[in-house]
Scaffold this motif. Structure first.
Motif, PDB file in Angstrom:
ATOM      1  N   ASP A 279     -12.984   8.242  -2.786  1.00  0.00           N
ATOM      2  CA  ASP A 279     -12.921   9.719  -2.375  1.00  0.00           C
ATOM      3  C   ASP A 279     -13.869  10.656  -1.879  1.00  0.00           C
ATOM      4  O   ASP A 279     -15.076  10.351  -2.250  1.00  0.00           O
ATOM      5  N   ALA A 280     -13.846  11.134  -0.722  1.00  0.00           N
ATOM      6  CA  ALA A 280     -15.151  11.940   0.075  1.00  0.00           C
ATOM      7  C   ALA A 280     -16.088  11.025   0.341  1.00  0.00           C
ATOM      8  O   ALA A 280     -17.410  11.175   0.169  1.00  0.00           O
ATOM      9  N   ALA A 281     -15.774   9.743   0.561  1.00  0.00           N
ATOM     10  CA  ALA A 281     -16.756   8.637   0.930  1.00  0.00           C
ATOM     11  C   ALA A 281     -17.612   9.117   2.257  1.00  0.00           C
ATOM     12  O   ALA A 281     -18.911   8.775   2.242  1.00  0.00           O
ATOM     13  N   ALA A 282     -17.042   9.865   3.067  1.00  0.00           N
ATOM     14  CA  ALA A 282     -17.844  10.363   4.190  1.00  0.00           C
ATOM     15  C   ALA A 282     -18.884  11.279   3.944  1.00  0.00           C
ATOM     16  O   ALA A 282     -20.032  11.204   4.626  1.00  0.00           O
ATOM     17  N   ALA A 283     -18.821  11.871   2.713  1.00  0.00           N
ATOM     18  CA  ALA A 283     -19.951  13.009   2.305  1.00  0.00           C
ATOM     19  C   ALA A 283     -21.101  12.108   1.582  1.00  0.00           C
ATOM     20  O   ALA A 283     -22.047  12.738   1.219  1.00  0.00           O
ATOM     21  N   PHE A 284     -20.812  10.961   1.199  1.00  0.00           N
ATOM     22  CA  PHE A 284     -22.037  10.065   0.381  1.00  0.00           C
ATOM     23  C   PHE A 284     -23.212  10.004   1.316  1.00  0.00           C
ATOM     24  O   PHE A 284     -23.088   9.477   2.351  1.00  0.00           O
ATOM     25  N   THR A 285     -24.386  10.353   0.681  1.00  0.00           N
ATOM     26  CA  THR A 285     -25.691  10.259   1.417  1.00  0.00           C
ATOM     27  C   THR A 285     -26.502   9.320   0.758  1.00  0.00           C
ATOM     28  O   THR A 285     -26.304   8.867  -0.626  1.00  0.00           O
ATOM     29  N   GLY A 286     -27.935   9.067   0.933  1.00  0.00           N
ATOM     30  CA  GLY A 286     -28.648   8.615   0.139  1.00  0.00           C
ATOM     31  C   GLY A 286     -28.948   9.309  -1.133  1.00  0.00           C
ATOM     32  O   GLY A 286     -29.624   8.678  -2.025  1.00  0.00           O
ATOM     33  N   HIS A 287     -28.869  10.563  -1.127  1.00  0.00           N
ATOM     34  CA  HIS A 287     -29.237  11.405  -2.317  1.00  0.00           C
ATOM     35  C   HIS A 287     -28.073  11.072  -3.382  1.00  0.00           C
ATOM     36  O   HIS A 287     -28.297  11.470  -4.667  1.00  0.00           O
ATOM     37  N   SER A 288     -26.907  10.469  -2.996  1.00  0.00           N
ATOM     38  CA  SER A 288     -25.989  10.434  -3.927  1.00  0.00           C
ATOM     39  C   SER A 288     -26.419   9.327  -5.018  1.00  0.00           C
ATOM     40  O   SER A 288     -26.093   9.274  -6.165  1.00  0.00           O
ATOM     41  N   LEU A 289     -27.233   8.342  -4.660  1.00  0.00           N
ATOM     42  CA  LEU A 289     -27.838   7.487  -5.454  1.00  0.00           C
ATOM     43  C   LEU A 289     -28.842   8.103  -6.741  1.00  0.00           C
ATOM     44  O   LEU A 289     -28.498   7.900  -7.716  1.00  0.00           O
ATOM     45  N   ARG A 290     -29.540   8.954  -6.168  1.00  0.00           N
ATOM     46  CA  ARG A 290     -30.435   9.850  -6.873  1.00  0.00           C
ATOM     47  C   ARG A 290     -29.553  10.550  -8.071  1.00  0.00           C
ATOM     48  O   ARG A 290     -29.912  10.742  -9.321  1.00  0.00           O
ATOM     49  N   ARG A 291     -28.753  11.466  -7.326  1.00  0.00           N
ATOM     50  CA  ARG A 291     -28.046  12.278  -8.156  1.00  0.00           C
ATOM     51  C   ARG A 291     -26.982  11.538  -9.497  1.00  0.00           C
ATOM     52  O   ARG A 291     -26.771  12.086 -10.420  1.00  0.00           O
ATOM     53  N   GLY A 292     -26.438  10.547  -8.739  1.00  0.00           N
ATOM     54  CA  GLY A 292     -25.640   9.409  -9.545  1.00  0.00           C
ATOM     55  C   GLY A 292     -26.463   8.968 -10.843  1.00  0.00           C
ATOM     56  O   GLY A 292     -26.196   8.972 -11.824  1.00  0.00           O
ATOM     57  N   PHE A 293     -27.775   8.495 -10.553  1.00  0.00           N
ATOM     58  CA  PHE A 293     -28.628   7.918 -11.688  1.00  0.00           C
ATOM     59  C   PHE A 293     -28.774   9.271 -12.702  1.00  0.00           C
ATOM     60  O   PHE A 293     -28.761   8.672 -13.799  1.00  0.00           O
ATOM     61  N   ALA A 294     -29.040  10.406 -12.247  1.00  0.00           N
ATOM     62  CA  ALA A 294     -29.550  11.321 -13.025  1.00  0.00           C
ATOM     63  C   ALA A 294     -28.247  11.592 -14.100  1.00  0.00           C
ATOM     64  O   ALA A 294     -28.560  12.071 -15.341  1.00  0.00           O
ATOM     65  N   THR A 295     -27.200  11.768 -13.656  1.00  0.00           N
ATOM     66  CA  THR A 295     -25.888  12.236 -14.240  1.00  0.00           C
ATOM     67  C   THR A 295     -25.546  11.113 -15.324  1.00  0.00           C
ATOM     68  O   THR A 295     -25.271  11.357 -16.625  1.00  0.00           O
ATOM     69  N   ALA A 296     -25.592   9.877 -15.028  1.00  0.00           N
ATOM     70  CA  ALA A 296     -25.155   8.863 -15.663  1.00  0.00           C
ATOM     71  C   ALA A 296     -26.163   8.519 -16.598  1.00  0.00           C
ATOM     72  O   ALA A 296     -25.976   8.233 -17.867  1.00  0.00           O
ATOM     73  N   ALA A 297     -27.510   8.611 -16.426  1.00  0.00           N
ATOM     74  CA  ALA A 297     -28.695   8.592 -17.576  1.00  0.00           C
ATOM     75  C   ALA A 297     -28.550   9.738 -18.583  1.00  0.00           C
ATOM     76  O   ALA A 297     -28.704   9.441 -19.774  1.00  0.00           O
ATOM     77  N   TYR A 298     -28.185  10.815 -18.019  1.00  0.00           N
ATOM     78  CA  TYR A 298     -28.199  11.879 -18.925  1.00  0.00           C
ATOM     79  C   TYR A 298     -26.745  11.684 -19.934  1.00  0.00           C
ATOM     80  O   TYR A 298     -26.861  12.187 -21.170  1.00  0.00           O
ATOM     81  N   ALA A 299     -25.797  11.169 -19.257  1.00  0.00           N
ATOM     82  CA  ALA A 299     -24.559  11.075 -20.267  1.00  0.00           C
ATOM     83  C   ALA A 299     -24.580   9.980 -21.095  1.00  0.00           C
ATOM     84  O   ALA A 299     -23.698   9.929 -21.987  1.00  0.00           O
ATOM     85  N   ALA A 300     -25.409   9.099 -21.075  1.00  0.00           N
ATOM     86  CA  ALA A 300     -25.641   8.079 -21.984  1.00  0.00           C
ATOM     87  C   ALA A 300     -26.154   8.263 -23.445  1.00  0.00           C
ATOM     88  O   ALA A 300     -26.760   9.422 -23.593  1.00  0.00           O
ATOM     89  N   PRO A 301     -25.729   7.718 -24.165  1.00  0.00           N
ATOM     90  CA  PRO A 301     -26.311   7.986 -25.902  1.00  0.00           C
ATOM     91  C   PRO A 301     -27.684   7.879 -25.846  1.00  0.00           C
ATOM     92  O   PRO A 301     -28.399   7.261 -25.115  1.00  0.00           O
ATOM     93  N   ASP A 302     -28.218   8.784 -26.728  1.00  0.00           N
ATOM     94  CA  ASP A 302     -29.757   9.042 -26.937  1.00  0.00           C
ATOM     95  C   ASP A 302     -30.425   9.399 -25.580  1.00  0.00           C
ATOM     96  O   ASP A 302     -31.671   8.554 -25.328  1.00  0.00           O
ATOM     97  N   ALA A 303     -29.999  10.078 -24.565  1.00  0.00           N
ATOM     98  CA  ALA A 303     -30.510  10.319 -23.199  1.00  0.00           C
ATOM     99  C   ALA A 303     -31.683  11.273 -23.661  1.00  0.00           C
ATOM    100  O   ALA A 303     -32.074  12.288 -24.373  1.00  0.00           O
TER     101      ALA A 303
END
Length: 341
Positions: A279-303
């Motif tokens: 979904d919204a694939a055309a809106a993905f950019t290089g920043h999507s990696l950085r943003r994704g890492f931050a949210t995934a890492a913070y959502a992990a246990p013991d973040a």
């Protein structure tokens, strides 16, 4: 221009006080990342062109000229971030030319008013969507592991995500920046947007639990591929042209070493997202990696927010990082939940 006098002539002290040597200019240029320098150069060209049309002086520019230019950009519906970058480019040009910081107070007020109108009109600031682990796996699954492009793109996407890296940081990596470790690999980020002094940071990448998205294995496969093509030093990630040639650069285009650019990183991510049907694939950019890492890492246990910031090279108290984790906390730690509503 050399600061050494021509043999047999007297040195003009006034000229020496107002000129910079080629070496000094080169160091000034190197103080700004390539991507930022290109953007500033384009912004400055647009500003000087507008000044010529309006019969105004571009350097040094008056406060009124800069404010009027900001208003011009607003009237042509440029994004607030674009206007902000244009003002930064004008400031950089003045400082480099020795004029000091120009008076931008009027332009800043114009931008503030424009941001309010932008928000009132319901035109939200466009943000790169965060890449989730599920989306990451779907993107990697579309890559052909038997091709140069497939092996490279997998390493770019997986390593960029695992590092929480900016696209410019990914593009700037050299083979010597990646060192094996018993627990995985250590990657040295020599330069980044928030590291003006070039102190660098060391990013530890552990083995992943999923073979397809393991950054250590992705890097190992790509480095093995490079070795088969006689590449043992230089850029880590190289261009691959439509003929399948590795590191080939057309005359006068791109890095002489064949290094990819930040724009290439963004194109790799968007291409994989489109193939995966996200979904919204055309809106993905290089920043999507950085943003994704931050949210995934913070959502992990013991973040650990401090460790997340150090890993991804965010400044202490970074508003951008807090914005990313707020997306996680707005439901996980919602203040309206559990108050008896």
């Amino acid at each position: 221009m050399s600061d050494q006098p021509t043999p047999g002539t007297a040195l003009n002290p006034v000229a020496r006080d107002t000129e910079l040597s080629a070496t000094t200019w080169e160091l000034i240029t190197d103080a700004t990342p390539d991507s930022t320098r290109r953007a500033y150069r384009d912004d400055w060209k647009r500003f000087t062109s507008w000044c010529a049309q309006q019969d105004r002086a571009a350097l040094p520019a008056t406060a009124e000229t800069i404010a009027e230019y900001a208003g011009h950009l607003a009237l042509t519906r440029r994004a607030p971030s674009t206007i902000g970058r244009a003002l930064a480019a004008i400031t950089k040009a003045h400082e480099t030319a020795g004029h000091g910081k120009p008076d931008r107070r009027g332009a800043t007020e114009v931008l503030r008013g424009y941001r309010r109108r932008h928000a009132q009109a319901g035109r939200a600031t466009r943000k790169a969507p965060a890449l989730t682990i599920t989306a990451l796996r779907a993107m990697v699954a579309t890559l052909d592991p038997d091709t140069l492009v497939g092996v490279r793109d997998r390493a770019v996407i997986v390593v960029g995500f695992a590092m929480g890296a900016r696209r410019s940081e990914i593009a700037a990596l050299d083979l010597t920046d990646v060192q094996p470790h018993d627990e995985g690999v250590q990657v040295t980020v020599r330069l980044s947007k928030t590291d003006k002094g070039g102190r660098g940071r060391l990013v530890a990448l552990p083995y992943g639990s999923n073979v397809a998205t393991c950054p250590v294995r992705a890097l190992s496969e790509w480095r093995t591929t490079l070795a088969h093509h006689g590449r043992s030093d230089g850029p880590l990630f190289l261009r691959i042209d439509r003929h399948g040639r590795l590191g080939h650069v057309a005359t006068g285009k791109g890095s002489p070493a064949g290094r990819i650019t930040g724009e290439t990183v963004a194109a790799i991510i968007r291409r994989a997202a489109l193939r995966a049907g996200l979904d919204a694939a055309a809106a993905f950019t290089g920043h999507s990696l950085r943003r994704g890492f931050a949210t995934a890492a913070y959502a992990a246990p013991d973040a650990d927010l401090v460790r997340i910031a150090r890993h991804g090279g965010w400044k202490e108290g970074s508003a951008a990082l807090f914005g990313y984790i707020e997306e996680v906390d707005q439901w996980r730690k919602n203040p309206a939940a559990g108050i008896g509503l």
